[in-house]
Design an enzyme around this catalytic site. Structure first.
Site, short mmCIF file in Angstrom:
data_model
loop_
_atom_site.label_atom_id
_atom_site.label_comp_id
_atom_site.label_asym_id
_atom_site.label_seq_id
_atom_site.Cartn_x
_atom_site.Cartn_y
_atom_site.Cartn_z
N ILE A 15 0.85 -1.20 0.00
CA ILE A 15 0.00 0.00 0.00
C ILE A 15 0.88 1.25 0.00
CG2 ILE A 15 -1.71 1.32 1.31
CD1 ILE A 15 -2.88 -1.30 2.31
N LEU A 79 1.40 2.58 8.21
CA LEU A 79 1.14 1.36 7.42
C LEU A 79 2.01 0.21 7.90
CD1 LEU A 79 1.42 3.06 3.91
CD2 LEU A 79 -0.68 2.05 4.78
N TYR A 166 -2.58 -11.16 15.17
CA TYR A 166 -2.58 -9.93 14.34
C TYR A 166 -3.80 -9.08 14.65
CZ TYR A 166 -3.35 -7.42 9.84
OH TYR A 166 -3.60 -6.49 8.86
N LYS A 170 -3.94 -5.40 16.41
CA LYS A 170 -4.57 -4.27 15.71
C LYS A 170 -5.72 -3.70 16.54
CE LYS A 170 -2.74 -4.01 11.43
NZ LYS A 170 -2.14 -2.79 10.86
N ASN A 195 -9.20 -6.33 1.93
CA ASN A 195 -8.60 -7.00 0.77
C ASN A 195 -8.44 -6.09 -0.45
OD1 ASN A 195 -9.99 -9.27 2.53
ND2 ASN A 195 -8.31 -10.24 1.43
N VAL A 232 -7.51 -23.46 0.29
CA VAL A 232 -7.54 -23.83 1.71
C VAL A 232 -8.96 -24.21 2.12
CG1 VAL A 232 -7.15 -23.00 4.05
CG2 VAL A 232 -5.54 -22.39 2.24
N TYR A 315 -4.31 -21.96 12.91
CA TYR A 315 -4.94 -21.08 11.90
C TYR A 315 -6.45 -21.24 12.00
CZ TYR A 315 -6.36 -19.16 7.39
OH TYR A 315 -6.97 -18.42 6.40
P1 NAD Z 1 3.03 -4.70 3.47
O1 NAD Z 1 3.55 -5.86 4.23
O2 NAD Z 1 3.25 -4.70 2.01
O3 NAD Z 1 3.62 -3.35 4.07
C1 NAD Z 1 3.95 -3.17 5.41
C2 NAD Z 1 5.35 -2.58 5.46
O4 NAD Z 1 5.69 -2.31 6.82
C3 NAD Z 1 6.40 -3.55 4.94
O5 NAD Z 1 7.08 -2.99 3.83
C4 NAD Z 1 7.34 -3.78 6.12
O6 NAD Z 1 8.70 -3.88 5.75
C5 NAD Z 1 7.08 -2.53 6.96
N1 NAD Z 1 7.38 -2.74 8.37
C6 NAD Z 1 6.94 -3.74 9.18
N2 NAD Z 1 7.43 -3.58 10.42
C7 NAD Z 1 8.19 -2.46 10.41
C8 NAD Z 1 8.97 -1.79 11.37
N3 NAD Z 1 9.05 -2.23 12.64
N4 NAD Z 1 9.63 -0.67 11.02
C9 NAD Z 1 9.55 -0.20 9.74
N5 NAD Z 1 8.82 -0.79 8.78
C10 NAD Z 1 8.16 -1.91 9.10
O7 NAD Z 1 1.47 -4.57 3.80
P2 NAD Z 1 0.34 -3.68 3.11
O8 NAD Z 1 -0.59 -4.59 2.41
O9 NAD Z 1 0.96 -2.57 2.37
O10 NAD Z 1 -0.44 -3.15 4.39
C11 NAD Z 1 -0.21 -1.87 4.93
C12 NAD Z 1 -1.11 -1.69 6.16
O11 NAD Z 1 -2.49 -1.89 5.83
C13 NAD Z 1 -0.81 -2.68 7.28
O12 NAD Z 1 -0.96 -2.02 8.50
C14 NAD Z 1 -1.88 -3.74 7.15
O13 NAD Z 1 -2.18 -4.34 8.38
C15 NAD Z 1 -3.05 -2.91 6.63
N6 NAD Z 1 -3.97 -3.73 5.84
C16 NAD Z 1 -3.73 -4.02 4.53
C17 NAD Z 1 -4.67 -4.75 3.81
C18 NAD Z 1 -4.52 -5.04 2.35
O14 NAD Z 1 -5.50 -5.41 1.69
N7 NAD Z 1 -3.32 -4.89 1.77
C19 NAD Z 1 -5.81 -5.21 4.42
C20 NAD Z 1 -6.00 -4.94 5.76
C21 NAD Z 1 -5.08 -4.19 6.46
C1 UGA Z 2 -5.59 -10.61 4.91
C2 UGA Z 2 -4.51 -10.23 5.92
O1 UGA Z 2 -4.83 -10.59 7.20
C3 UGA Z 2 -4.26 -8.81 5.96
O2 UGA Z 2 -3.48 -8.42 4.91
C4 UGA Z 2 -5.48 -7.96 6.01
O3 UGA Z 2 -5.61 -7.48 7.31
C5 UGA Z 2 -6.75 -8.67 5.59
O4 UGA Z 2 -6.44 -9.59 4.57
C6 UGA Z 2 -7.79 -7.72 5.05
O5 UGA Z 2 -7.78 -7.45 3.85
O6 UGA Z 2 -8.61 -7.22 5.78
P1 UGA Z 2 -6.91 -12.79 4.47
O7 UGA Z 2 -7.91 -12.23 3.50
O8 UGA Z 2 -7.40 -13.92 5.30
O9 UGA Z 2 -6.37 -11.66 5.44
O10 UGA Z 2 -5.58 -13.24 3.75
P2 UGA Z 2 -5.23 -13.98 2.40
O11 UGA Z 2 -3.91 -14.62 2.61
O12 UGA Z 2 -5.32 -13.06 1.27
O13 UGA Z 2 -6.30 -15.16 2.32
C7 UGA Z 2 -7.60 -14.99 1.83
C8 UGA Z 2 -8.29 -16.35 1.77
O14 UGA Z 2 -7.64 -17.16 0.78
C9 UGA Z 2 -8.24 -17.18 3.06
O15 UGA Z 2 -9.44 -17.88 3.20
C10 UGA Z 2 -7.10 -18.16 2.82
O16 UGA Z 2 -7.25 -19.34 3.57
C11 UGA Z 2 -7.24 -18.42 1.34
N1 UGA Z 2 -6.01 -18.82 0.61
C12 UGA Z 2 -4.88 -18.09 0.72
C13 UGA Z 2 -6.06 -19.94 -0.22
O17 UGA Z 2 -7.09 -20.64 -0.33
N2 UGA Z 2 -4.93 -20.28 -0.91
C14 UGA Z 2 -3.79 -19.56 -0.84
O18 UGA Z 2 -2.80 -19.93 -1.54
C15 UGA Z 2 -3.75 -18.43 0.01
#
Ligand code: NAD
Ligand code: UGA
Length: 377
Positions: A15, A79, A166, A170, A195, A232, A315
């Protein structure tokens, strides 16, 4: 309109890289970015509008530097996180550190200096739906499964199911943020993403990382490498998927309208794009058949695997994530626009370009995988 000085923690992630695309496009913004890695933002490292520190935000050095940066900031955006479900039950201590303890000093700084903190939480704070605990797991009554920011209870499984480390971390951060607001007057916005799908999520195993990434990257790697998609527990769980572009529009709407977005919790997701994970797998192989013009992908193998075999003990899945987005619509004027099919087509095309087309090009022309800034827009 520029936002001004922005402290952006976790700016090198998925993000973060998309948010930088938006913030650095606008003259007048200055970003103080922190991350443990820079692979996805390499193209911005020489940009004078970005002051990047490759360091842990929980370190003594970071605390000192951040004190100054927070003092000059118009907004602090967090983030930084470990947010990959494969790590929640296998590395729970790291997950608690990254999502809670490393962040705590920054929260305190924002509270002391009364700085606006935009915290990225997660839909996982809702845990499982009320419906999932009822005998017939009925989804007939939206009151039992639609997730509303200020009303829905947060329901997590037992401690031995370490999937919830997690979500629990959060949730504590959200409670800290709210307490700092109530007791110390810290302005805040909490975003709960559902997602986000787009280019540059995690890594593709065997290409630029090892392990089990989130589902988009996991299925994408399997398709590119012609390996079976791993489903899964039969892919029964449901997710709503929002395009990263729509999601970034929501974040910009938050940033540009502090008078409407401050001191609020917002779901950012797309309720129109709901699928079971099985449906997602089937749709992704069909879309990839279209992108590659290869009809054999229509029959690409999908294998069932148990959660215990795939993720290990502890899990537990979130059953359904159907957000109410009424608050974001009413307060921010934001509505997601991209359908699931369009989102997948654009996203998967970008992955195909980076990992197949560019990876096959001669070295001089090749761009490093995962660094590619070709976005889904
Ligand atoms: P991401 O893993 O790509 O990015 C998180 C970044 O944080 C990573 O690059 C990691 O290196 C950095 N990081 C972790 N710990 C750190 C630390 N102690 N110091 C400095 N940097 C650190 O994840 P993302 O998908 O970009 O998610 C960003 C935020 O949004 C997260 O807080 C995540 O929980 C939240 N979120 C994302 C999604 C999604 O759909 N991508 C869904 C729900 C929540
Ligand atoms: C993710 C993560 O927890 C966070 O990035 C975020 O907080 C959250 O999404 C969100 O968007 O709110 P989840 O959607 O469970 O949670 O993570 P994924 O790994 O993307 O899995 C989605 C679903 O696909 C789950 O049911 C998982 O069991 C399934 N899955 C995943 C498969 O069936 N096959 C795979 O290879 C990977």
């Amino acid at each position: 309109m520029p936002i001004g000085n922005i402290v952006l923690l976790g700016c090198g992630g998925y993000i973060g890289s998309h948010l930088l695309d938006r913030l650095l496009r606008e003259p007048g913004n200055k970003v103080f970015g922190w991350d443990l890695e820079h692979r996805k933002i390499e193209q911005y490292l020489n940009n004078p509008a970005l002051d990047f520190e490759e360091s842990n935000i929980g370190s003594a050095y970071a605390r000192q530097r951040l004190e100054e940066q927070v003092a000059s900031a118009d907004v602090v955006i967090n983030l930084a996180a470990i947010c990959n479900p494969a790590e929640y039950n296998t590395e729970p201590l790291r997950v608690l550190d990254a999502n809670l303890f490393d962040l705590q000093p920054v929260l305190r700084m924002c509270a002391e200096q009364r700085k606006w903190l935009i915290h990225f939480s997660t839909s996982e704070v809702y845990g499982r739906t009320i419906s999932s605990y009822l005998p017939d797991e009925s989804f007939d009554d939206p009151d039992l499964y639609v997730l509303k920011e200020d009303e829905t209870p947060l329901i997590m499984g037992p401690i031995r199911n370490q999937r919830w480390t997690y979500a629990a971390a959060k949730q504590v951060v959200e409670r800290l943020v709210y307490a700092y607001h109530r007791e110390r007057g810290m302005p805040f916005t909490v975003i709960r993403p559902l997602n986000f799908f787009g280019p540059r999520m995690d890594y593709l195993p065997g290409h630029d990382g090892d392990g089990v990434p989130r589902v988009l990257a996991s299925f994408m790697a399997a398709l590119i490498d012609r390996k079976p998609l791993q489903l899964v527990d039969g892919g029964w769980a449901r997710r709503t998927i929002v395009s990263i572009d729509d999601a970034m529009d929501a974040v910009m709407a938050v940033l540009q309208q502090p008078e409407r977005s401050q001191n609020q919790f917002f779901n950012v997701g797309n309720p129109d794009n709901e699928v079971t994970v099985r449906e997602l797998a089937e749709l992704m192989r069909a879309v990839y058949a279209e992108i590659t013009d290869d009809p054999t992908y229509l029959e690409h193998p999908i294998h069932d695997v148990s959660a215990a075999d795939f993720y290990g003990a502890g899990y537990e899945d979130c059953d359904r994530r159907m957000p109410s987005i009424e608050k974001a619509k009413a307060l921010l004027g934001w509505t997601p626009r991209k359908s699931l099919r369009t989102t997948l087509l654009e996203t998967m095309r970008a992955y195909h370009e980076t990992y197949v087309v560019n990876a096959a090009a001669p070295p001089a022309e090749a761009t490093g995988p995962a660094v590619g800034s070709e976005g889904a827009r």
